[in-house]
Design a protein around this motif. Structure first.
Motif, PDB file in Angstrom:
ATOM      1  N   VAL A  87       0.841  -1.199   0.000  1.00 39.21           N
ATOM      2  CA  VAL A  87       0.000   0.000   0.000  1.00 39.21           C
ATOM      3  C   VAL A  87       0.877   1.250   0.000  1.00 39.21           C
ATOM      4  O   VAL A  87       1.869   1.325   0.725  1.00 39.21           O
ATOM      5  N   GLY A  88       0.498   2.226  -0.797  1.00 40.64           N
ATOM      6  CA  GLY A  88       1.237   3.473  -0.845  1.00 40.64           C
ATOM      7  C   GLY A  88       0.975   4.358   0.367  1.00 40.64           C
ATOM      8  O   GLY A  88       0.072   4.092   1.173  1.00 40.64           O
ATOM      9  N   PRO A  89       1.728   5.425   0.529  1.00 33.09           N
ATOM     10  CA  PRO A  89       1.563   6.315   1.687  1.00 33.09           C
ATOM     11  C   PRO A  89       0.176   6.949   1.794  1.00 33.09           C
ATOM     12  O   PRO A  89      -0.240   7.348   2.882  1.00 33.09           O
ATOM     13  N   ASP A  90      -0.549   7.033   0.671  1.00 33.38           N
ATOM     14  CA  ASP A  90      -1.903   7.597   0.730  1.00 33.38           C
ATOM     15  C   ASP A  90      -2.971   6.520   0.874  1.00 33.38           C
ATOM     16  O   ASP A  90      -4.162   6.799   0.776  1.00 33.38           O
ATOM     17  N   PHE A 146      -3.348   3.856  -1.094  1.00 29.35           N
ATOM     18  CA  PHE A 146      -3.811   3.312  -2.379  1.00 29.35           C
ATOM     19  C   PHE A 146      -2.755   2.381  -2.952  1.00 29.35           C
ATOM     20  O   PHE A 146      -1.606   2.796  -3.165  1.00 29.35           O
ATOM     21  N   PRO A 147      -3.114   1.119  -3.237  1.00 26.46           N
ATOM     22  CA  PRO A 147      -2.114   0.171  -3.728  1.00 26.46           C
ATOM     23  C   PRO A 147      -2.144  -0.057  -5.228  1.00 26.46           C
ATOM     24  O   PRO A 147      -1.375  -0.859  -5.738  1.00 26.46           O
ATOM     25  N   PRO A 198       5.025   3.947  -7.541  1.00 25.51           N
ATOM     26  CA  PRO A 198       6.032   2.912  -7.789  1.00 25.51           C
ATOM     27  C   PRO A 198       6.241   2.009  -6.579  1.00 25.51           C
ATOM     28  O   PRO A 198       6.355   2.479  -5.443  1.00 25.51           O
ATOM     29  N   GLY A 199       6.230   0.712  -6.851  1.00 21.04           N
ATOM     30  CA  GLY A 199       6.460  -0.270  -5.801  1.00 21.04           C
ATOM     31  C   GLY A 199       5.207  -0.804  -5.157  1.00 21.04           C
ATOM     32  O   GLY A 199       5.275  -1.786  -4.405  1.00 21.04           O
ATOM     33  N   THR A 200       4.042  -0.193  -5.401  1.00 20.09           N
ATOM     34  CA  THR A 200       2.797  -0.684  -4.798  1.00 20.09           C
ATOM     35  C   THR A 200       2.260  -1.874  -5.581  1.00 20.09           C
ATOM     36  O   THR A 200       2.619  -2.100  -6.736  1.00 20.09           O
ATOM     37  N   ALA A 201       1.372  -2.625  -4.939  1.00 19.12           N
ATOM     38  CA  ALA A 201       0.767  -3.796  -5.570  1.00 19.12           C
ATOM     39  C   ALA A 201      -0.556  -4.097  -4.885  1.00 19.12           C
ATOM     40  O   ALA A 201      -0.655  -4.028  -3.656  1.00 19.12           O
ATOM     41  N   ASP A 202      -1.565  -4.417  -5.673  1.00 19.98           N
ATOM     42  CA  ASP A 202      -2.892  -4.736  -5.142  1.00 19.98           C
ATOM     43  C   ASP A 202      -3.157  -6.211  -5.390  1.00 19.98           C
ATOM     44  O   ASP A 202      -3.539  -6.609  -6.487  1.00 19.98           O
ATOM     45  N   ARG A 203      -2.950  -7.030  -4.367  1.00 18.60           N
ATOM     46  CA  ARG A 203      -3.023  -8.485  -4.520  1.00 18.60           C
ATOM     47  C   ARG A 203      -4.061  -9.082  -3.573  1.00 18.60           C
ATOM     48  O   ARG A 203      -4.827  -8.357  -2.959  1.00 18.60           O
ATOM     49  N   ALA A 204      -4.067 -10.395  -3.462  1.00 14.52           N
ATOM     50  CA  ALA A 204      -5.130 -11.082  -2.728  1.00 14.52           C
ATOM     51  C   ALA A 204      -5.025 -10.908  -1.214  1.00 14.52           C
ATOM     52  O   ALA A 204      -6.049 -10.915  -0.519  1.00 14.52           O
ATOM     53  N   LEU A 205      -3.810 -10.775  -0.676  1.00 14.35           N
ATOM     54  CA  LEU A 205      -3.613 -10.681   0.757  1.00 14.35           C
ATOM     55  C   LEU A 205      -3.342  -9.243   1.177  1.00 14.35           C
ATOM     56  O   LEU A 205      -2.972  -8.397   0.364  1.00 14.35           O
ATOM     57  N   THR A 206      -3.522  -8.974   2.461  1.00 10.44           N
ATOM     58  CA  THR A 206      -3.156  -7.674   3.009  1.00 10.44           C
ATOM     59  C   THR A 206      -1.635  -7.495   2.950  1.00 10.44           C
ATOM     60  O   THR A 206      -0.883  -8.439   2.698  1.00 10.44           O
ATOM     61  N   GLN A 207      -1.186  -6.277   3.204  1.00 15.53           N
ATOM     62  CA  GLN A 207       0.253  -6.024   3.258  1.00 15.53           C
ATOM     63  C   GLN A 207       0.872  -6.874   4.357  1.00 15.53           C
ATOM     64  O   GLN A 207       0.266  -7.085   5.418  1.00 15.53           O
ATOM     65  N   PRO A 267       2.508   2.841   4.861  1.00 17.30           N
ATOM     66  CA  PRO A 267       1.087   3.100   4.622  1.00 17.30           C
ATOM     67  C   PRO A 267       0.505   3.932   5.746  1.00 17.30           C
ATOM     68  O   PRO A 267       1.131   4.110   6.803  1.00 17.30           O
ATOM     69  N   PRO A 268      -0.696   4.470   5.578  1.00 24.10           N
ATOM     70  CA  PRO A 268      -1.300   5.301   6.624  1.00 24.10           C
ATOM     71  C   PRO A 268      -1.498   4.532   7.927  1.00 24.10           C
ATOM     72  O   PRO A 268      -1.629   3.307   7.927  1.00 24.10           O
ATOM     73  N   ALA A 269      -1.534   5.250   9.024  1.00 25.37           N
ATOM     74  CA  ALA A 269      -1.829   4.635  10.316  1.00 25.37           C
ATOM     75  C   ALA A 269      -3.183   3.938  10.242  1.00 25.37           C
ATOM     76  O   ALA A 269      -4.131   4.453   9.657  1.00 25.37           O
ATOM     77  N   GLY A 270      -3.265   2.755  10.842  1.00 25.07           N
ATOM     78  CA  GLY A 270      -4.503   2.000  10.852  1.00 25.07           C
ATOM     79  C   GLY A 270      -4.650   1.029   9.706  1.00 25.07           C
ATOM     80  O   GLY A 270      -5.624   0.269   9.651  1.00 25.07           O
TER      81      GLY A 270
END
Length: 563
Positions: free
Chosen positions: A253-256, A258-259, A269-278, A295-298
């Protein structure tokens, strides 16, 4: 507190609040003052991928589009969008005329749509030939005249982290920015033109209630919200691979928050949206790759399965290796609770006999030729006897992920059945105490591969099978949708200290109906806050079962409107 509106008049009534119980498993729930005693059968019909405003926003008496406060959709930088860009081939300009222009950042945009909700039916009508052939996927939809009739739109992204970005802390203003379908997310249907609306407003219509504050149980898409229909526990993959290779299914997940990448939000760059959580650290925090910020807090991290992943057992997407199939789950489900209490139940799925290889079953359509899937609708790559329909959705079968319902078990044979059997049971007066009904893909209203109009007509047929059958008098039908399908809604999900919520959800508001002769009023709107786990709570309370977790122990059930 519970409240409802009676639609024939302005009568407003208040019922007692739901009694709450702990999440322990040693004792059963109380009876809630006798609510639901006239209910012997609960039928849950689980449709696909629509927000409340998208389908039911024009229903009389509801908190719908007429009550929606202005919610200007914004770009990732927070600036208001001048227009709604579109990429559905039937909504772009051309073929539609340009009526709105501006810039998003430094990029010019021309569109037929201002930055506000719009009615899909004005541009894509139910009879339009915009539906793909079964099993065919076209990312931006089918141009009119080149497809099958049904008025299909393109599909819209609907994933775990993605939806949280779109909700934007309750601002509900990043649905367009976070969508691969951009402006389509602001579309809605003419509620009064839906077959389900016409049926419930016709002669001899059954008694019904619209639940207008019913939210999807978990953030994201169909896989996770099917799991949350049967258990308030997100599936896990213990010790999941986390080496960055092809079988590492963890998101990044990116800093905002959004993955992924969309037309208005290029992928970080470097983000990925896959089946599992980070992935998580040994201490439980989020593991942060060196080339991506935290990634953001929480943000939820760990080995949790949150986006579409194939089950461990057949039927699964043909050719899926075991390294990409979720290991068998062992957490308790509502099915376990019912079975332990000797309350009969079944999950009835459209196309199940074909997909599961139940040769000669009530839903089998492959004839008697040994070793051959003879149906022309069979999915590519299928191997006999598993002959799934081209629109069969493997991740819509939540019980197929659980070890106690593995192939060869008596429990599987007893409880995982074909939709054809449900229709027969409803018509002949043999409904089980609890029935879950899941239509096959082509008939479940899912954008992209299903016609909304045809799916709604199939829904009406399922309801009629019950209402015209011998068990109707003592049956409660619950109709709802698994999740929002990527579509905007103006009501923010419950959040904060006093909300029934947790790190998993609830997410966007979705349509829900209660249909039964046992309802206290013939027509009404339930304004109580519910989510998908309210269905679990309803079953638990009616059949005196212990809760499965904290959410179903706290959420309001659906029985207060039944005698």
């Amino acid at each position: 507190m519970r409240s409802w509106t009676v639609l024939r008049g302005a009568v407003v009534a208040t019922a007692l609040p739901a009694l709450l119980a702990s999440a322990g498993t040693a004792v059963a729930h109380p009876d809630h003052g006798g609510h639901g005693r006239g209910i012997d059968h609960i039928v849950v019909i689980y449709e696909e991928n629509h927000s409340f405003d998208n389908l039911f926003g024009g229903w009389e008496g509801v908190d719908g589009l007429r009550r929606a406060r202005p919610q200007t959709q914004v770009a990732p930088d927070g600036q208001a969008l001048p227009c709604l860009p579109q990429n559905d081939v039937n909504l772009t300009s051309p073929p539609l005329p340009v009526t709105c222009t501006g810039t998003i950042g430094t990029t010019p945009v021309s569109s037929a749509f201002a930055n506000r909700p719009f009615e899909i039916d004005r541009y894509i009508r139910p009879a339009d030939t915009t539906c793909p052939a079964p099993g065919v996927f076209l990312p931006n939809g089918v141009p009119k005249g080149q497809g099958l009739p049904g008025g299909c739109t393109r599909d819209l992204v609907h994933r775990f982290y993605n939806e949280q970005y779109q909700i934007h802390g309750g601002a509900m203003d990043r649905y367009v920015a976070g969508s691969d379908a951009v402006g389509l997310t602001m579309g809605h249907y003419d509620t009064r033109g839906l077959p389900i609306y016409e049926y419930l407003h016709g002669r001899h219509a059954p008694d019904y209630v619209v639940a207008d504050h019913f939210f999807q149980g978990a953030f994201g898409g169909s896989f996770l919200n099917h799991q949350w229909l049967i258990t308030p526990n997100t599936p896990v993959w213990p010790g999941a691979v986390r080496d960055g290779g092809a079988d590492d299914l963890h998101s990044i997940v990116g800093p905002d928050g959004f993955p992924a990448g969309t037309p208005l939000h290029p992928a970080t760059p470097g983000t990925a949206d896959r089946a599992l959580t980070q992935a998580a650290t040994a201490g439980g925090g989020c593991a942060v790759p060196a080339n991506v910020g935290a990634p953001p807090a929480g943000t939820v991290c760990g080995d949790y399965a949150v986006n579409t992943i194939q089950p461990p057992y057949q039927p699964y997407q043909p050719g899926t290796p075991v390294s990409r199939r979720l290991p068998p789950q062992t957490t308790p489900t509502i099915g376990d609770r019912l079975s332990a209490a000797k309350v009969d139940w079944a999950w009835y799925s459209g196309g199940w006999d074909n997909a599961n290889g139940n040769v000669g079953g009530p839903g089998w359509t492959n004839g008697t030729t040994p070793g051959t899937c003879t149906s022309p609708r069979t999915a590519t790559g299928a191997v006999y006897p598993n002959c799934p329909d081209a629109t069969f959705q493997y991740h819509h079968q939540p019980f197929n992920y659980y070890a106690d319902l593995a192939p060869g078990t008596a429990a599987r044979a007893a409880h995982l059945r074909d939709e054809a059997e449900f229709v027969s049971a409803a018509k002949t007066g043999h409904l089980k105490p609890v029935s879950f009904v899941k239509p096959v893909g082509e008939e479940n209203e899912h954008p992209g591969y299903a016609s909304e109009d045809a799916g709604s007509r199939h829904l009406v047929d399922l309801i009629k099978a019950v209402e015209n059958g011998p068990d109707a008098e003592h049956t409660l039908i619950v109709v709802t949708y698994d999740e929002f399908g990527g579509q905007w809604d103006h009501v923010a999900p419950p959040a904060g200290r006093h909300a029934v919520a947790d790190q998993w959800g609830p997410g966007t508001r979705i349509p829900a109906l209660l249909i039964s002769p046992q309802l206290r009023r013939p027509f009404g709107v339930d304004h109580t806050s519910h989510d998908t786990t309210s269905i679990m709570a309803t079953i638990e309370h009616r059949f005196h079962l212990a809760p499965l977790g904290t959410r179903d122990a706290r959420v309001a059930d659906l029985l207060a409107f039944c005698g």
